[in-house]
Motif scaffolding. Structure first.
Motif, mmCIF file in Angstrom:
data_model
loop_
_atom_site.group_PDB
_atom_site.id
_atom_site.type_symbol
_atom_site.label_atom_id
_atom_site.label_comp_id
_atom_site.label_asym_id
_atom_site.label_seq_id
_atom_site.Cartn_x
_atom_site.Cartn_y
_atom_site.Cartn_z
ATOM 1 N N MET A 1 66.617 6.088 25.981
ATOM 2 C CA MET A 1 66.571 6.481 27.394
ATOM 3 C C MET A 1 67.585 5.657 28.183
ATOM 4 N N VAL A 2 68.433 6.336 28.959
ATOM 5 C CA VAL A 2 69.424 5.660 29.786
ATOM 6 C C VAL A 2 68.751 5.064 31.012
ATOM 7 N N GLU A 3 69.133 3.832 31.347
ATOM 8 C CA GLU A 3 68.572 3.156 32.516
ATOM 9 C C GLU A 3 68.884 3.952 33.781
ATOM 10 N N GLN A 4 67.841 4.280 34.555
ATOM 11 C CA GLN A 4 68.003 5.072 35.759
ATOM 12 C C GLN A 4 67.270 4.409 36.923
ATOM 13 N N GLY A 5 67.593 4.842 38.118
ATOM 14 C CA GLY A 5 66.851 4.425 39.286
ATOM 15 C C GLY A 5 67.130 3.025 39.757
ATOM 16 N N ILE A 6 68.278 2.486 39.403
ATOM 17 C CA ILE A 6 68.629 1.142 39.840
ATOM 18 C C ILE A 6 70.075 1.158 40.305
ATOM 19 N N HIS A 7 70.328 0.550 41.452
ATOM 20 C CA HIS A 7 71.663 0.592 42.051
ATOM 21 C C HIS A 7 72.300 -0.785 42.008
ATOM 22 N N TRP A 8 73.438 -0.865 41.340
ATOM 23 C CA TRP A 8 74.252 -2.073 41.333
ATOM 24 C C TRP A 8 75.405 -1.861 42.319
ATOM 25 N N GLU A 9 75.622 -2.825 43.190
ATOM 26 C CA GLU A 9 76.658 -2.669 44.214
ATOM 27 C C GLU A 9 78.059 -2.666 43.623
ATOM 28 N N THR A 10 78.220 -3.319 42.465
ATOM 29 C CA THR A 10 79.537 -3.407 41.844
ATOM 30 C C THR A 10 79.420 -3.060 40.369
ATOM 31 N N GLN A 11 80.571 -2.917 39.711
ATOM 32 C CA GLN A 11 80.588 -2.695 38.273
ATOM 33 C C GLN A 11 80.210 -3.962 37.522
ATOM 34 N N GLY A 12 80.369 -5.096 38.165
ATOM 35 C CA GLY A 12 80.033 -6.373 37.541
ATOM 36 C C GLY A 12 78.582 -6.739 37.758
ATOM 37 N N THR A 13 78.295 -8.034 37.643
ATOM 38 C CA THR A 13 76.898 -8.480 37.737
ATOM 39 C C THR A 13 76.760 -9.649 38.714
ATOM 40 N N SER A 14 77.625 -9.715 39.695
ATOM 41 C CA SER A 14 77.538 -10.805 40.672
ATOM 42 C C SER A 14 76.537 -10.512 41.779
ATOM 43 N N ARG A 15 75.994 -9.291 41.800
ATOM 44 C CA ARG A 15 74.970 -8.913 42.773
ATOM 45 C C ARG A 15 73.860 -8.185 42.018
ATOM 46 N N VAL A 16 72.800 -8.917 41.756
ATOM 47 C CA VAL A 16 71.740 -8.430 40.872
ATOM 48 C C VAL A 16 70.642 -7.791 41.708
ATOM 49 N N PRO A 17 70.357 -6.490 41.494
ATOM 50 C CA PRO A 17 69.319 -5.818 42.279
ATOM 51 C C PRO A 17 67.939 -6.427 42.038
ATOM 52 N N PHE A 18 67.167 -6.559 43.106
ATOM 53 C CA PHE A 18 65.792 -7.029 42.963
ATOM 54 C C PHE A 18 64.995 -6.117 42.034
ATOM 55 N N ALA A 19 65.406 -4.852 41.948
ATOM 56 C CA ALA A 19 64.651 -3.880 41.156
ATOM 57 C C ALA A 19 64.587 -4.243 39.675
ATOM 58 N N VAL A 20 65.479 -5.100 39.181
ATOM 59 C CA VAL A 20 65.408 -5.466 37.762
ATOM 60 C C VAL A 20 64.181 -6.329 37.478
ATOM 61 N N TYR A 21 63.520 -6.815 38.517
ATOM 62 C CA TYR A 21 62.362 -7.701 38.352
ATOM 63 C C TYR A 21 61.030 -7.041 38.724
ATOM 64 N N THR A 22 61.067 -5.806 39.247
ATOM 65 C CA THR A 22 59.870 -5.293 39.929
ATOM 66 C C THR A 22 59.276 -4.013 39.349
ATOM 67 N N ASP A 23 59.861 -3.445 38.321
ATOM 68 C CA ASP A 23 59.411 -2.139 37.838
ATOM 69 C C ASP A 23 58.740 -2.276 36.479
ATOM 70 N N GLU A 24 57.510 -1.799 36.357
ATOM 71 C CA GLU A 24 56.754 -1.963 35.115
ATOM 72 C C GLU A 24 57.317 -1.105 33.986
ATOM 73 N N ASP A 25 57.769 0.103 34.276
ATOM 74 C CA ASP A 25 58.353 0.941 33.226
ATOM 75 C C ASP A 25 59.631 0.314 32.677
ATOM 76 N N ARG A 26 60.431 -0.235 33.563
ATOM 77 C CA ARG A 26 61.655 -0.905 33.115
ATOM 78 C C ARG A 26 61.301 -2.124 32.252
ATOM 79 N N HIS A 27 60.263 -2.817 32.649
ATOM 80 C CA HIS A 27 59.813 -3.970 31.870
ATOM 81 C C HIS A 27 59.421 -3.548 30.452
ATOM 82 N N LYS A 28 58.739 -2.420 30.310
ATOM 83 C CA LYS A 28 58.347 -1.960 28.984
ATOM 84 C C LYS A 28 59.569 -1.623 28.132
#
Length: 421
Positions: A1-28
């Motif tokens: 399954m491709v990661e969906q429903g999360i928005h990164w402001e850039t192509q890099g990783t210098s701005r990490v969305p809070f959503a990577v810490y808050t979703d139970e399905d993503r955690h699974k």
């Protein structure tokens, strides 16, 4: 399954969305991709199970597993789930057994997980008839406990549910392997004790914390005041080729150097020039021969193996820190403090004394649990927001200083590669 429903402001990783810490399905999905497939996870030290029959109950991700030593000395890791009705049958943290028996229906297993006993397997005889029992084609060999692949190195035990996982050495990579072998250099380990704590925050925040050289000299009053970890210490930051594992290396200056450099850090509010120790033996630091690497004598090396463990050397205190996720918003954190069998009595006492810096009530580490909890609270309240990780730039590279967040950016570059595949 491709990661969906999360928005990164850039192509890099210098701005990490809070959503990577808050979703139970993503955690699974994280559990499946990082803890149960393609990765080695820490389960313990051989010194915890020195005798045949010794076992330790622990976790890989959120799954309960048992590490044990067989009669032949081999180490086994099996899942703590009965093959019959799925009960987590082992409740003790440590013990010694010749076999494992599930209390529900008394199914029994050898230490390697093979099923060896099923009560009433052939039914019961009544009035000349055999009633019940397992089907005639029931084969105990098909119904053992789930056995994990096991690898050991330097007295440390790793396990994986994925029997096709790469070798442990390839998983670490040559850069990180050098720091691992520096600490676990073949000397027999001796267990000193444990700390356990539950931290109400996402498990990745602890990996970040030990990949973050920016905070120790700012957050931790003890570190900055007594010079154990400051931004002006001689330092190195190293990563594996995938940027998932890292080592932070710091060398404390002499007392004279620390005094001369103190003026450089007095603008840091956590620096307390008036702080004194009632027991100065906490700073009774004795260099050890094994510290030496490439002609240097690091006083602190913090090594993170993604996703499950941190290996700590802070002066004479050495320990493992095991990350055990429990949902997207909490994890259990288990510290195993150890020394070496050939330590002198003085060094044994020194390691125990310095261990008071760490753990849930440690002079240093208590701070980390709090900031992780407060961060998670903010993430949950504003999951559409993001954090800024741009100290030292926006790229991912190693460094010879501490004023950068590159290791965190590297970890999330790897996270994105796996989760977005």
């Amino acid at each position: 399954m491709v990661e969906q429903g999360i928005h990164w402001e850039t192509q890099g990783t210098s701005r990490v969305p809070f959503a990577v810490y808050t979703d139970e399905d993503r955690h699974k999905r994280e559990l499946e991709r990082f803890f149960y497939r393609n990765h080695w996870c820490y389960v313990g030290l051989e010194a915890e199970i020195p005798m045949a029959g010794d076992f330790k109950r622990t976790r890989v991700g959120e799954r309960s597993v048992i590490m044990s030593r067989g009669a032949d000395g081999r180490i086994h890791v099996v899942e703590n789930v009965c093959a019959h009705r799925g009960m987590a049958f082992c409740r003790e943290r440590h013990g010694n057994r010749k076999e494992f028996v599930c209390p529900y229906h008394q199914w029994s297993y050898a230490l390697d997980g093979q099923l060896q006993g099923v009560p009433l397997r052939r039914g019961v005889r009544q009035e000349g008839k055999v009633l019940g029992g397992m089907p005639a084609d029931f084969d105990p060999r098909d119904h053992g406990l789930t056995a994990l692949k096991v690898a050991t190195r330097g007295g440390v035990v790793f396990a994986s549910f994925d029997h096709q996982v790469e070798s442990l050495e390839d998983f670490m990579g040559p850069t990180i392997l050098r720091y691992f072998d520096r600490l676990f250099n073949g000397r027999t380990l001796k267990i000193l004790g444990y700390n356990r704590q539950r931290i109400p925050g996402n498990w990745k925040l602890m990996q970040e914390n030990i990949k973050d050289p920016y905070h120790p000299g700012l957050l931790h009053t003890w570190f900055v005041t007594f010079g154990l970890w400051r931004a002006d210490n001689k330092s190195e930051l190293r990563m594996d080729a995938h940027h998932r594992h890292a080592a932070m290396i710091s060398t404390r200056g002499s007392a004279a150097e620390a005094g001369a450099q103190a003026a450089q850090v007095t603008q840091v509010s956590s620096f307390k020039s008036s702080m004194q120790l009632q027991d100065p033996s906490f700073l009774d630091i004795v260099p050890e021969p094994w510290w030496q690497l490439d002609g240097k004598m690091p006083t602190a090396v913090m090594t993170t193996l993604f996703p499950s463990v941190i290996f700590q050397q802070q002066v004479n205190s050495v320990s493992t820190r095991h990350i055990q996720p429990d949902g997207h918003g909490a994890f259990d954190f288990v510290w195993t403090h150890f020394g070496f069998e050939d330590d002198s009595p003085d060094m044994h006492e020194r390691r125990l004394r310095q261990a008071n810096l760490f753990g849930p009530a440690g002079f240093v580490s208590a701070d980390d649990g709090e900031v992780i909890e407060f961060s998670q609270q903010a993430f949950e309240s504003k999951p559409q927001h993001r954090m800024l990780v741009e100290l030292g730039g926006r790229d991912v590279q190693e460094a010879d200083h501490m004023v950068t967040e590159s290791l965190i950016r590297g970890m999330y570059a790897y996270w994105r590669k796996v989760m977005e595949a």
